[in-house]
Design an enzyme around this catalytic site. Structure first.
Site, mmCIF file in Angstrom:
data_model
loop_
_atom_site.group_PDB
_atom_site.id
_atom_site.type_symbol
_atom_site.label_atom_id
_atom_site.label_comp_id
_atom_site.label_asym_id
_atom_site.label_seq_id
_atom_site.Cartn_x
_atom_site.Cartn_y
_atom_site.Cartn_z
ATOM 1 N N ASP A 231 5.474 4.098 4.070
ATOM 2 C CA ASP A 231 5.228 3.633 5.431
ATOM 3 C C ASP A 231 4.613 4.734 6.298
ATOM 4 O O ASP A 231 4.844 5.926 6.062
ATOM 5 C CB ASP A 231 6.550 3.212 6.089
ATOM 6 N N HIS B 164 8.040 7.607 3.109
ATOM 7 C CA HIS B 164 7.121 7.669 4.253
ATOM 8 C C HIS B 164 6.057 8.745 4.003
ATOM 9 O O HIS B 164 6.410 9.891 3.692
ATOM 10 C CB HIS B 164 7.883 8.003 5.535
#
Length: 215
Positions: free
Chosen positions: A35, A185
């Protein structure tokens, strides 16, 4: 205190059955997701690391970052990974009105489609809500617009400043099972812990016969 448990409880999955939490009957397959990119400082390193293990993944991209770094987005695509929507400004659904949230998501989608073409999203539009926070009304509207809302099975917490790289690694190794969707992430905040954790996760599961696929 962590906002969500590292491994999502079955009861939560049953309460929200229209969301994608995992893949069943995957035959020793894991689904890595990233992400917050594309981010010059870490996304390209992530791509190179995945390539070393012949691993495919799914990148949930922030529209504003796509606008700033389209070349990295195209590299993600060229290397065979899937690309999804993570809103334009990484906004929290719980504190935003439904129209604003949906419009922000659509703005990100338009940015992605401008770069990748409408055909790329003709069979699937993947969306992950930032922070995992989305209201039921927001979700219903997005699903009507053709989005598949992708959550996760296990979250590494690589962005959390209170955890070490070893903590993040243990989060994944302790809780991951076949067919699970795992959250990392590719952001500056997560960079050091991702660089510690990702190669070890790839190596550990590759040695045990697992493959890594995109959603």
């Amino acid at each position: 205190m962590l906002a969500f448990p590292v491994k999502i409880p079955i009861i939560i999955k049953r309460l929200f059955p229209k969301y994608i939490w995992e893949k069943t009957f995957s035959n020793k397959t894991l689904y890595l997701t990233f992400d917050d990119g594309p981010t010059p400082e870490i996304t390209e390193w992530t791509l190179n690391t995945l390539k070393q293990f012949n691993a495919k993944a799914t990148f949930f991209c922030i529209g504003d970052n796509v606008k700033k770094y389209p070349d990295i987005l195209h590299k993600i695509n060229q290397e065979g990974h899937s690309i999804g929507n993570h809103t334009f400004n990484h906004i929290n659904g719980w504190i935003n009105k439904t129209n604003s949230y949906v419009n922000n998501t659509e703005k990100a989608q338009n940015t992605l489609e401008k770069e990748l073409g409408l055909e790329y999203f003709s069979t699937k539009k993947l969306f992950r809500p930032p922070y995992g926070k989305i209201k039921n009304k927001q979700a219903r509207q997005l699903i009507k617009k053709g989005y598949q809302i992708v959550m996760w099975s296990v979250i590494s917490y690589d962005w959390n400043i209170n955890l070490s790289g070893k903590d993040c690694l243990n989060n994944v190794l302790k809780h991951t099972k076949d067919g699970n969707i795992i959250v990392f992430h590719d952001s500056i905040k997560a960079k050091k812990k991702l660089q510690y954790t990702l190669p070890k996760v790839l190596s550990y599961y590759s040695d045990r016969g697992y493959s890594f696929k995109s959603l």
